[in-house]
Design a protein around this motif. Structure first.
Motif, PDB file in Angstrom:
ATOM      1  N   PHE A  72       0.809  -1.213   0.000  1.00 58.46           N
ATOM      2  CA  PHE A  72       0.000   0.000   0.000  1.00 58.46           C
ATOM      3  C   PHE A  72       0.850   1.275   0.000  1.00 58.46           C
ATOM      4  CE2 PHE A  72      -4.411  -1.414   1.548  1.00 58.46           C
ATOM      5  CZ  PHE A  72      -4.205  -2.745   1.157  1.00 58.46           C
ATOM      6  N   GLU A  73       2.032   1.183   0.604  1.00 62.37           N
ATOM      7  CA  GLU A  73       2.874   2.394   0.750  1.00 62.37           C
ATOM      8  C   GLU A  73       4.162   2.261  -0.048  1.00 62.37           C
ATOM      9  OE1 GLU A  73       1.927   3.976   5.055  1.00 62.37           O
ATOM     10  OE2 GLU A  73       1.638   4.928   3.114  1.00 62.37           O
ATOM     11  N   GLY A  74       4.112   1.516  -1.187  1.00 64.25           N
ATOM     12  CA  GLY A  74       5.342   1.039  -1.777  1.00 64.25           C
ATOM     13  C   GLY A  74       5.820  -0.085  -0.880  1.00 64.25           C
ATOM     14  N   GLU A  75       7.002  -0.632  -1.112  1.00 65.49           N
ATOM     15  CA  GLU A  75       7.504  -1.701  -0.252  1.00 65.49           C
ATOM     16  C   GLU A  75       9.024  -1.599  -0.111  1.00 65.49           C
ATOM     17  OE1 GLU A  75       5.834  -3.890   2.097  1.00 65.49           O
ATOM     18  OE2 GLU A  75       7.943  -3.458   2.463  1.00 65.49           O
ATOM     19  N   ARG A  76       9.495  -1.970   1.068  1.00 60.44           N
ATOM     20  CA  ARG A  76      10.945  -1.921   1.351  1.00 60.44           C
ATOM     21  C   ARG A  76      11.594  -3.273   1.120  1.00 60.44           C
ATOM     22  NH1 ARG A  76      13.127  -0.383   7.422  1.00 60.44           N
ATOM     23  NH2 ARG A  76      15.062  -1.626   7.399  1.00 60.44           N
ATOM     24  N   THR A  77      10.879  -4.352   1.519  1.00 57.31           N
ATOM     25  CA  THR A  77      11.409  -5.693   1.318  1.00 57.31           C
ATOM     26  C   THR A  77      10.322  -6.549   0.684  1.00 57.31           C
ATOM     27  OG1 THR A  77      12.683  -5.452   3.366  1.00 57.31           O
ATOM     28  CG2 THR A  77      12.575  -7.642   2.415  1.00 57.31           C
ATOM     29  N   PRO A  78      10.351  -6.730  -0.595  1.00 56.73           N
ATOM     30  CA  PRO A  78      11.388  -6.371  -1.562  1.00 56.73           C
ATOM     31  C   PRO A  78      11.435  -4.869  -1.806  1.00 56.73           C
ATOM     32  CG  PRO A  78       9.507  -7.237  -2.724  1.00 56.73           C
ATOM     33  CD  PRO A  78       9.211  -7.428  -1.275  1.00 56.73           C
ATOM     34  N   ASN A  79      12.560  -4.369  -2.336  1.00 60.62           N
ATOM     35  CA  ASN A  79      12.779  -2.923  -2.503  1.00 60.62           C
ATOM     36  C   ASN A  79      12.017  -2.417  -3.726  1.00 60.62           C
ATOM     37  OD1 ASN A  79      13.778  -0.343  -2.202  1.00 60.62           O
ATOM     38  ND2 ASN A  79      15.680  -0.785  -3.307  1.00 60.62           N
ATOM     39  N   LEU A  80      10.727  -2.103  -3.502  1.00 59.02           N
ATOM     40  CA  LEU A  80       9.841  -1.621  -4.573  1.00 59.02           C
ATOM     41  C   LEU A  80       9.151  -0.351  -4.089  1.00 59.02           C
ATOM     42  CD1 LEU A  80       8.225  -5.069  -5.553  1.00 59.02           C
ATOM     43  CD2 LEU A  80       9.962  -3.811  -6.875  1.00 59.02           C
ATOM     44  N   PRO A  81       9.896   0.737  -3.922  1.00 62.54           N
ATOM     45  CA  PRO A  81       9.322   1.937  -3.290  1.00 62.54           C
ATOM     46  C   PRO A  81       8.130   2.531  -4.025  1.00 62.54           C
ATOM     47  CG  PRO A  81      11.456   2.429  -4.293  1.00 62.54           C
ATOM     48  CD  PRO A  81      11.310   0.947  -4.324  1.00 62.54           C
ATOM     49  N   ASP A  82       8.016   2.256  -5.335  1.00 66.75           N
ATOM     50  CA  ASP A  82       6.897   2.828  -6.097  1.00 66.75           C
ATOM     51  C   ASP A  82       5.744   1.840  -6.301  1.00 66.75           C
ATOM     52  OD1 ASP A  82       9.484   4.348  -8.053  1.00 66.75           O
ATOM     53  OD2 ASP A  82       8.340   5.212  -6.376  1.00 66.75           O
ATOM     54  N   ALA A  83       5.844   0.670  -5.708  1.00 68.21           N
ATOM     55  CA  ALA A  83       4.798  -0.347  -5.903  1.00 68.21           C
ATOM     56  C   ALA A  83       3.504   0.075  -5.214  1.00 68.21           C
ATOM     57  CB  ALA A  83       5.269  -1.691  -5.335  1.00 68.21           C
ATOM     58  N   THR A  84       2.419  -0.559  -5.605  1.00 70.09           N
ATOM     59  CA  THR A  84       1.128  -0.348  -4.942  1.00 70.09           C
ATOM     60  C   THR A  84       0.548  -1.721  -4.586  1.00 70.09           C
ATOM     61  OG1 THR A  84       0.027  -0.372  -7.095  1.00 70.09           O
ATOM     62  CG2 THR A  84       0.621   1.792  -6.193  1.00 70.09           C
ATOM     63  N   GLY A  85      -0.459  -1.712  -3.743  1.00 69.20           N
ATOM     64  CA  GLY A  85      -1.085  -2.967  -3.348  1.00 69.20           C
ATOM     65  C   GLY A  85      -1.958  -3.510  -4.462  1.00 69.20           C
ATOM     66  N   SER A  86      -2.309  -4.803  -4.379  1.00 69.42           N
ATOM     67  CA  SER A  86      -3.178  -5.403  -5.397  1.00 69.42           C
ATOM     68  C   SER A  86      -3.915  -6.589  -4.790  1.00 69.42           C
ATOM     69  CB  SER A  86      -2.349  -5.846  -6.613  1.00 69.42           C
ATOM     70  OG  SER A  86      -1.270  -6.676  -6.199  1.00 69.42           O
ATOM     71  N   LEU A  87      -5.135  -6.836  -5.346  1.00 67.99           N
ATOM     72  CA  LEU A  87      -5.963  -7.951  -4.872  1.00 67.99           C
ATOM     73  C   LEU A  87      -6.151  -8.900  -6.051  1.00 67.99           C
ATOM     74  CD1 LEU A  87      -7.586  -8.994  -2.416  1.00 67.99           C
ATOM     75  CD2 LEU A  87      -9.578  -7.764  -3.338  1.00 67.99           C
ATOM     76  N   HIS A  88      -5.845 -10.158  -5.837  1.00 61.73           N
ATOM     77  CA  HIS A  88      -5.839 -11.125  -6.953  1.00 61.73           C
ATOM     78  C   HIS A  88      -6.838 -12.250  -6.677  1.00 61.73           C
ATOM     79  CE1 HIS A  88      -1.863  -9.597  -8.525  1.00 61.73           C
ATOM     80  NE2 HIS A  88      -1.886  -9.088  -7.300  1.00 61.73           N
ATOM     81  N   GLY A  89      -7.363 -12.852  -7.781  1.00 63.04           N
ATOM     82  CA  GLY A  89      -8.181 -14.055  -7.656  1.00 63.04           C
ATOM     83  C   GLY A  89      -9.640 -13.807  -7.344  1.00 63.04           C
ATOM     84  N   MET A  90     -10.106 -12.573  -7.591  1.00 63.35           N
ATOM     85  CA  MET A  90     -11.494 -12.246  -7.216  1.00 63.35           C
ATOM     86  C   MET A  90     -12.484 -12.968  -8.112  1.00 63.35           C
ATOM     87  SD  MET A  90     -11.251  -8.145  -6.539  1.00 63.35           S
ATOM     88  CE  MET A  90      -9.930  -7.871  -7.713  1.00 63.35           C
ATOM     89  N   THR A  91     -13.539 -13.529  -7.507  1.00 67.66           N
ATOM     90  CA  THR A  91     -14.672 -14.083  -8.241  1.00 67.66           C
ATOM     91  C   THR A  91     -15.950 -13.625  -7.553  1.00 67.66           C
ATOM     92  OG1 THR A  91     -14.872 -16.053  -6.864  1.00 67.66           O
ATOM     93  CG2 THR A  91     -13.312 -16.177  -8.736  1.00 67.66           C
ATOM     94  N   LEU A  92     -17.084 -13.779  -8.202  1.00 66.02           N
ATOM     95  CA  LEU A  92     -18.335 -13.415  -7.552  1.00 66.02           C
ATOM     96  C   LEU A  92     -18.539 -14.259  -6.296  1.00 66.02           C
ATOM     97  CD1 LEU A  92     -20.831 -12.912 -10.523  1.00 66.02           C
ATOM     98  CD2 LEU A  92     -19.916 -11.184  -8.936  1.00 66.02           C
ATOM     99  N   ALA A  93     -18.025 -15.472  -6.314  1.00 66.86           N
ATOM    100  CA  ALA A  93     -18.266 -16.372  -5.173  1.00 66.86           C
ATOM    101  C   ALA A  93     -17.389 -16.019  -3.979  1.00 66.86           C
ATOM    102  CB  ALA A  93     -18.000 -17.817  -5.600  1.00 66.86           C
ATOM    103  N   ASN A  94     -16.135 -15.602  -4.245  1.00 69.68           N
ATOM    104  CA  ASN A  94     -15.225 -15.436  -3.093  1.00 69.68           C
ATOM    105  C   ASN A  94     -15.127 -13.988  -2.603  1.00 69.68           C
ATOM    106  OD1 ASN A  94     -13.436 -13.976  -4.736  1.00 69.68           O
ATOM    107  ND2 ASN A  94     -12.003 -15.721  -4.975  1.00 69.68           N
ATOM    108  N   PHE A  95     -15.791 -13.055  -3.285  1.00 73.41           N
ATOM    109  CA  PHE A  95     -15.594 -11.638  -2.923  1.00 73.41           C
ATOM    110  C   PHE A  95     -16.538 -11.273  -1.781  1.00 73.41           C
ATOM    111  CE2 PHE A  95     -13.376  -7.917  -3.453  1.00 73.41           C
ATOM    112  CZ  PHE A  95     -14.184  -6.798  -3.622  1.00 73.41           C
TER     113      PHE A  95
END
Ligand SMILES: Nc1ncnc2c1ncn2[C@@H]1O[C@H](COP(=O)(O)OP(=O)(O)O)[C@@H](O)[C@H]1O
Ligand SMILES: O=C(CO)[C@@H](O)[C@H](O)COP(=O)(O)O
Length: 468
Positions: free
Chosen positions: A331-354
């Motif tokens: 959410f705030e970039g990441e330090r470990t791994p060193n990805l300061p410009d990264a953002t969060g993400s949600l994967h695998g969404m379906t109508l059943a599991n959301f």
């Protein structure tokens, strides 16, 4: 009964515990909140410390005090001892490009060079990278910087009566300890020496630096006469607080997510995943740290309009694996791994599991999986975990306790809820008072053994591999 005080001046708040130096029994305590943000006027920490001390009944009957603090914060002081500009904190990522330049300037094996010289490959969190940013972006402030210290150093210095309004610049009275010095990027845990060349390369000159005290050294007192112990970086304080020894791996879920061990020898991880810090007892504290831990819980609870205990209850009603949802919590970039410009993400969404329950579970499992990568990085250095100890505010969540055990595939020891960083500082204060580390009665603890869920970590790693 001789009383000692331990302070944890962490990212979100200040905690003070007053304990019996002989038995460790808790006598009084107090807390106070810090302001939000990754750039803070240190006076906010000082006001919170005064408030927490007052809430804990004051220090007049205390014979020794130690301050543990959030690591890496850049506190710049002018020749009169005044703060030059608000401190940049460990989780401020504006110095990411400066860190990259420091590594590249060291040549094709730059990461290995820094790991060998300082124990750590520079990233935005490291104080030296912040000094480089300062010199490049605020040259006037860099030029005015007569001394540089860390949050716990500065608070200890204020407790000794120095600073604004004291009439004493007192820069030569600044003190620090090995554990916090080891997070600066300009002190070597292997040699125990400062590295002036790094300061010339970053700040542009060598400022006055705090004297690095030995583990049981103290040469200053508060106005009320309490000895001021060296203090520690907060993770080294937590290690003292839980009595971590060689073979233990401590997992702390606060604003940062850290995974660290106590070792007899220094580490130098050229991959940059493990920071080769020192501990507070004369040994070493190899450590991985993430930017996204308990605040992922806060954000998810806010999104679902539930309290943190209710978030835990939701997460516990979902199955392991959250029905296939994977949250990559950058959410705030990441330090470990060193990805300061990264953002969060949600994967695998379906109508059943959301569902609310699966989203709560995915948030908890995402934190646990990011921490599991930290454990793997320690293992890659030959550091094995005979015992995993879970602390930090997030450890209060039974769902997180179970997710860490399931994703790690290991039992997790959970001490009863407490402020283990402040407890560790209090233990150091008692040691300075008596000249020996006290054998305090350990807190009660539970052991959580969840069914191993390697597929959750495997799916998370596939999702995290797509984060940029
Ligand atoms: N009951 C709870 N369940 C889950 N998380 C909790 C609970 N109580 C507090 N927390 C978490 O603790 C965090 C603060 O932990 P703390 O270790 O004090 O942080 P820091 O040391 O970074 O200031 C908060 O962000 C909050 O998410
Ligand atoms: O940067 C690190 C360790 O390298 C963090 O662990 C900070 O020391 C902040 O700690 P918390 O406020 O999250 O406890």
């Amino acid at each position: 009964m001789a009383l000692v005080a331990g302070v944890d001046s962490s990212t979100q708040s200040c905690k003070v515990v007053i304990r019996d130096s002989a038995t460790g029994a808790l006598v009084r305590s107090g807390t106070a909140r810090h302001a939000e943000g990754t750039e803070i006027d240190p006076e906010i920490w000082w006001r919170a410390l005064q408030e927490a001390i007052q809430a804990a009944g004051g220090l007049d009957d205390v014979e020794a005090v130690a301050v543990s603090g959030q690591q890496h914060g850049m506190v710049c002081l002018d020749e009169d001892g005044a703060v030059v500009r608000p401190a940049l904190l460990w989780n401020d990522v504006r110095s990411a490009a400066a860190a990259d330049k420091m590594v590249s300037e060291a040549g094709p094996d730059g990461a290995a060079y820094w790991a060998e010289e300082t124990g750590t490959v520079p990233v935005a969190s490291i104080t030296a990278a912040k000094l480089r940013w300062l010199a490049e972006n605020e040259p006037e402030n860099a030029a005015r910087t007569a001394a540089v210290c860390l949050p716990h150093d500065w608070l200890s210095w204020r407790l000794a009566g120095y600073g604004p309004g004291s009439g004493r610049a007192g820069l030569e009275a600044l003190r620090t300890d090995r554990s916090d010095a080891s997070g600066t990027g300009y002190w070597s845990p292997a040699t125990g020496e400062y590295l002036p060349a790094v300061l010339e390369q970053t700040l542009g000159h060598v400022p006055l630096l705090p004297r690095v005290l030995g583990p049981l050294e103290a040469d200053q007192r508060t106005p009320s006469g309490a000895l001021i112990a060296p203090g520690t970086g907060d993770n080294a304080g937590a290690a003292l607080g839980v009595g971590a020894g060689v073979g233990d791996v401590v997992v702390s879920v606060g604003t940062s997510g850290t995974v660290f061990a106590v070792t007899d020898d220094p580490s130098a991880d050229a991959t940059g995943l493990v920071a080769g810090f020192a501990d507070a007892t004369g040994h070493f504290l190899p450590l991985t740290a993430t930017l996204n831990a308990s605040r992922v819980l806060d954000a998810t609870a806010a999104l679902l309009s539930v309290s943190l205990p209710e978030l835990t209850r939701l997460a516990l009603t979902a199955p392991a694996g959250a029905g296939g949802l994977s949250l990559v919590p950058y959410f705030e970039g990441e330090r470990t791994p060193n990805l300061p410009d990264a953002t969060g993400s949600l994967h695998g969404m379906t109508l059943a599991n959301f569902t609310r329950e699966n989203l709560a579970r995915a948030a908890v499992e995402g934190i646990a999986c990011s921490l599991a990568d930290g454990l793997q990085a320690l293992r890659n250095l030959g550091i094995e975990a005979r015992r995993v100890i879970l602390v930090g505010g997030g450890a209060r969540s039974e769902a997180l306790q179970h997710a860490v055990s399931a994703v790690f595939g290991l039992p997790v020891t959970v001490p009863s809820p407490g402020e283990y960083v402040a407890d560790g500082a209090a233990r150091q204060a008692a040691a300075v008072l008596t000249g020996a580390w006290p054998k305090w009665t350990a807190a009660s603890e539970s052991v959580v053994k969840a069914d191993a869920a390697p597929e959750v970590l495997a799916r998370y790693r596939r999702a995290a591999a797509t984060a940029g």
